[in-house]
Write a protein that holds these residues in place. Sequence first.
Motif, PDB file in Angstrom:
ATOM      1  N   ASN A   1       8.807 -27.529  13.883  1.00 40.82           N
ATOM      2  CA  ASN A   1       8.582 -28.933  13.538  1.00 40.82           C
ATOM      3  C   ASN A   1       9.042 -29.895  14.625  1.00 40.82           C
ATOM      4  O   ASN A   1       8.932 -31.114  14.463  1.00 40.82           O
ATOM      5  CB  ASN A   1       9.303 -29.283  12.228  1.00 40.82           C
ATOM      6  CG  ASN A   1       8.691 -28.588  11.034  1.00 40.82           C
ATOM      7  OD1 ASN A   1       7.497 -28.665  10.805  1.00 40.82           O
ATOM      8  ND2 ASN A   1       9.521 -27.881  10.269  1.00 40.82           N
TER       9      ASN A   1
ATOM     10  N   CYS B   1      17.888 -24.827  12.200  1.00 38.97           N
ATOM     11  CA  CYS B   1      17.520 -26.226  11.942  1.00 38.97           C
ATOM     12  C   CYS B   1      16.008 -26.305  11.735  1.00 38.97           C
ATOM     13  O   CYS B   1      15.264 -26.860  12.563  1.00 38.97           O
ATOM     14  CB  CYS B   1      17.963 -27.117  13.096  1.00 38.97           C
ATOM     15  SG  CYS B   1      19.738 -27.442  13.143  1.00 38.97           S
ATOM     16  N   LYS B   2      15.545 -25.752  10.653  1.00 41.50           N
ATOM     17  CA  LYS B   2      14.109 -25.565  10.420  1.00 41.50           C
ATOM     18  C   LYS B   2      13.325 -26.870  10.403  1.00 41.50           C
ATOM     19  O   LYS B   2      12.166 -26.911  10.795  1.00 41.50           O
ATOM     20  CB  LYS B   2      13.881 -24.817   9.102  1.00 41.50           C
ATOM     21  CG  LYS B   2      14.507 -23.443   9.033  1.00 41.50           C
ATOM     22  CD  LYS B   2      13.880 -22.499  10.039  1.00 41.50           C
ATOM     23  CE  LYS B   2      14.437 -21.082   9.873  1.00 41.50           C
ATOM     24  NZ  LYS B   2      13.909 -20.167  10.916  1.00 41.50           N
ATOM     25  N   HIS B   3      13.952 -27.949   9.915  1.00 44.86           N
ATOM     26  CA  HIS B   3      13.221 -29.204   9.732  1.00 44.86           C
ATOM     27  C   HIS B   3      13.480 -30.206  10.856  1.00 44.86           C
ATOM     28  O   HIS B   3      13.021 -31.349  10.785  1.00 44.86           O
ATOM     29  CB  HIS B   3      13.601 -29.837   8.389  1.00 44.86           C
ATOM     30  CG  HIS B   3      13.305 -28.958   7.210  1.00 44.86           C
ATOM     31  ND1 HIS B   3      12.018 -28.714   6.774  1.00 44.86           N
ATOM     32  CD2 HIS B   3      14.123 -28.237   6.400  1.00 44.86           C
ATOM     33  CE1 HIS B   3      12.056 -27.902   5.726  1.00 44.86           C
ATOM     34  NE2 HIS B   3      13.312 -27.590   5.480  1.00 44.86           N
TER      35      HIS B   3
ATOM     36  N   THR C   1      13.124 -32.450  13.888  1.00 47.54           N
ATOM     37  CA  THR C   1      11.974 -32.999  14.623  1.00 47.54           C
ATOM     38  C   THR C   1      12.384 -33.618  15.957  1.00 47.54           C
ATOM     39  O   THR C   1      11.574 -33.705  16.871  1.00 47.54           O
ATOM     40  CB  THR C   1      11.253 -34.073  13.783  1.00 47.54           C
ATOM     41  OG1 THR C   1      12.164 -35.137  13.483  1.00 47.54           O
ATOM     42  CG2 THR C   1      10.712 -33.486  12.493  1.00 47.54           C
TER      43      THR C   1
ATOM     44  N   VAL D   1      16.785 -34.066  10.242  1.00 47.36           N
ATOM     45  CA  VAL D   1      15.581 -34.115  11.071  1.00 47.36           C
ATOM     46  C   VAL D   1      15.868 -34.620  12.490  1.00 47.36           C
ATOM     47  O   VAL D   1      15.086 -34.384  13.402  1.00 47.36           O
ATOM     48  CB  VAL D   1      14.482 -34.995  10.433  1.00 47.36           C
ATOM     49  CG1 VAL D   1      13.990 -34.373   9.138  1.00 47.36           C
ATOM     50  CG2 VAL D   1      14.970 -36.410  10.198  1.00 47.36           C
TER      51      VAL D   1
ATOM     52  N   ARG E   1      19.881 -37.418   6.918  1.00 45.97           N
ATOM     53  CA  ARG E   1      18.636 -37.284   7.671  1.00 45.97           C
ATOM     54  C   ARG E   1      18.874 -37.255   9.179  1.00 45.97           C
ATOM     55  O   ARG E   1      18.212 -36.526   9.891  1.00 45.97           O
ATOM     56  CB  ARG E   1      17.695 -38.455   7.336  1.00 45.97           C
ATOM     57  CG  ARG E   1      17.401 -38.615   5.867  1.00 45.97           C
ATOM     58  CD  ARG E   1      16.490 -37.540   5.375  1.00 45.97           C
ATOM     59  NE  ARG E   1      15.148 -37.711   5.886  1.00 45.97           N
ATOM     60  CZ  ARG E   1      14.209 -36.767   5.839  1.00 45.97           C
ATOM     61  NH1 ARG E   1      14.500 -35.585   5.324  1.00 45.97           N
ATOM     62  NH2 ARG E   1      13.002 -36.991   6.311  1.00 45.97           N
TER      63      ARG E   1
ATOM     64  N   GLU F   1       8.622 -37.739   6.304  1.00 47.20           N
ATOM     65  CA  GLU F   1       9.752 -37.485   7.196  1.00 47.20           C
ATOM     66  C   GLU F   1      10.170 -38.746   7.955  1.00 47.20           C
ATOM     67  O   GLU F   1      11.019 -38.696   8.835  1.00 47.20           O
ATOM     68  CB  GLU F   1       9.389 -36.386   8.203  1.00 47.20           C
ATOM     69  CG  GLU F   1       9.126 -35.023   7.581  1.00 47.20           C
ATOM     70  CD  GLU F   1      10.370 -34.440   6.948  1.00 47.20           C
ATOM     71  OE1 GLU F   1      11.478 -34.784   7.393  1.00 47.20           O
ATOM     72  OE2 GLU F   1      10.231 -33.650   5.988  1.00 47.20           O
TER      73      GLU F   1
ATOM     74  N   SER G   1       3.053 -35.464   4.987  1.00 47.67           N
ATOM     75  CA  SER G   1       4.302 -34.801   5.360  1.00 47.67           C
ATOM     76  C   SER G   1       5.016 -35.551   6.477  1.00 47.67           C
ATOM     77  O   SER G   1       6.246 -35.693   6.464  1.00 47.67           O
ATOM     78  CB  SER G   1       4.027 -33.349   5.788  1.00 47.67           C
ATOM     79  OG  SER G   1       3.290 -33.306   6.999  1.00 47.67           O
TER      80      SER G   1
ATOM     81  N   ASP H   1      19.949 -28.774   5.379  1.00 49.45           N
ATOM     82  CA  ASP H   1      18.495 -28.586   5.355  1.00 49.45           C
ATOM     83  C   ASP H   1      17.722 -29.880   5.568  1.00 49.45           C
ATOM     84  O   ASP H   1      16.594 -29.858   6.063  1.00 49.45           O
ATOM     85  CB  ASP H   1      18.063 -27.952   4.029  1.00 49.45           C
ATOM     86  CG  ASP H   1      18.556 -26.526   3.895  1.00 49.45           C
ATOM     87  OD1 ASP H   1      18.793 -25.891   4.934  1.00 49.45           O
ATOM     88  OD2 ASP H   1      18.702 -26.048   2.749  1.00 49.45           O
ATOM     89  N   SER H   2      18.307 -31.009   5.186  1.00 49.71           N
ATOM     90  CA  SER H   2      17.579 -32.282   5.255  1.00 49.71           C
ATOM     91  C   SER H   2      17.607 -32.913   6.647  1.00 49.71           C
ATOM     92  O   SER H   2      16.923 -33.924   6.880  1.00 49.71           O
ATOM     93  CB  SER H   2      18.173 -33.273   4.252  1.00 49.71           C
ATOM     94  OG  SER H   2      19.565 -33.459   4.493  1.00 49.71           O
TER      95      SER H   2
END
Length: 621
Positions: free
Chosen positions: A144, A118-120, A122, A98, A73, A557, A553, A95-96
Amino acid sequence: MDGNSIWAVPVLIFLLFPVTNSQVEDGVKEALVKFMEKLSSERNQNLGWDPSSDPCNDKWVGVTCDTKLQSVRKIVLDGFNLTGSLDASSVCSIDSLVVLSLNDNDVAGNFPEEISDCKHLTHLYLNANQFSGNLPDSLSQLSNLKRLVISNNKFSGELPDLARISGLLTFFAENNQLSGSIPQFDFSNLLEFNVSNNNFSGPVPDLKSRFGVDSLSGNPGLCGKPLPNACPPPPPQSKKKSKHSSNDRFLIFSGYIFLALLLLLLVTWKMFGKNKPKKEKTVDVRKGAAVDTRRNKPSSSSSGLKSSENKSEYSLTSVESGMNASSSLLVLTSPEVNGLKFEDLLRAPAELLGRGKYGSLYMVTLDNGVILAVKRLKDWNISSEDFKRNMHKVDQVKHPNVLSPLAYYCSKQEKLLVYPYQPNGSLFKFLHGSQNSESFDWGSRLGVAASVAKALAFMHEELRESGIAHGNLKSTNILFNKNMDPCISEYGLMVTENNQDSSFVAQSNSTESNNINGSFKVDVYGFGVILLELLTGKLVQSNGINLAKWVHSVVREEWTVEVFDKALLSEAASEERMVNLLQVALKCINPSPNERPNMDQVAGMINTIKEEEERSISSVE
């Protein structure tokens, strides 16, 4: 002991003491090792990033995993004297991921385009490194992203369109060499912002009075508030005429002449129409005409129902053929409207307060000065018999935080409900509308939640045998009286908003008793959504985003604090108690109705939070 018994022993041990063997996928480990190889450091060997081990179970330094120890994460490597470059293509294949933090190192080179993978992500922290060059446009694709810190580097060039990241809360880019204009961020949403000591130029965008000079200083080319130097006036437009200017001017003048003729014809038609003899008639209130029911003639413009849009006034009169002065208005046990007649209600001046899916709301002023709220219902999903029964049952159960109807009218097509008028608007308007008030602090919101929960629990207990729930609980139905106490309105109309809680509607095979219980569970869901509005300050539906799903959501996260209204965070409200109230809300909106608590339990949980808040305030005082 026979052979079968011998084999049964280890099997039994395995069943009683299962072995946990959660491991990160080999591809993720390879990506992490490759990412670290690009960050050369004398301390690399001591970080434990060994491809033969597991990042989660063997606790690689700087790596944080989920609770199941199966996915990475966070990567936080602050102050490790890392050099080399950022390998975004490797780290973004996880993918995981954040959180990525490389603060206080010596990582150099350009910022990689591959960061968009790095789509996810934050949180991205790159403070105090040696990055240089332009920031890639792909950075704005991190939809995000909540926190972006790139300060104390050597970045240059113009910023990409970071305003596209609608949920951005923090942007720190001070002490770089960035130039160009400052993007039009959503400054009403940003909590932290600093672009000082760069080469930005041009007018400062509207900061919504949220940030001062310190966040902009050190940019000689910037001008406008809050900086002391005003922007120069725009240069005069060139006087050079195009070869088509004459034709354009002719077309414009022709258009003006045409509009003037059209306006003249319209005025003439209006004047001609006014001189025509008018037929005596009674006009439907929905058509916006005022009538005098005593003479059955059009009345003067000073009487009747004022529309909130065009300020014209009307009277509550025959909205349907079956509704007339001979019909009966049933006055319930209330001294406030004792002796009220239907004729008095029909001819009283009234103002349109709003229109909803199922009807309209009017403010009606009687001759004696009493002000009432009249709800006109049309196509309401309740039979006349149930409507009458519910109104009488609700009238018998009194609670100071529940508005009981004073009177009602009921026909096949139309229903009217008469309530005492509440002068201070609704919870919805305080949170989202023109009545938004800075004084609506954490203590006030918690008080509203506790009062509404207690009132709703009382109504559920008293009316459970009758099967009468609210059925349509939402922030527009929470009104404030003259003392600013919250009051639940429209109780007992039994209209379930299907789009609000489809999980209950899906149980089409449940028994009648379960359906009745389910109606109370729908109220619990509606109250949970109201709690989310109080905590987040956000609309239930906005730009296609459902508030309940959005909160789920964010909490999933593990960034729970970011759901809270920035106004609550800025007043330093207790995050612990806000999180506790958020947990109550999440219990209320559980997708399974049977898993939701009842309102008595909800009221108890909120009262505990409120008592903790009061003890905290008392100890400080």
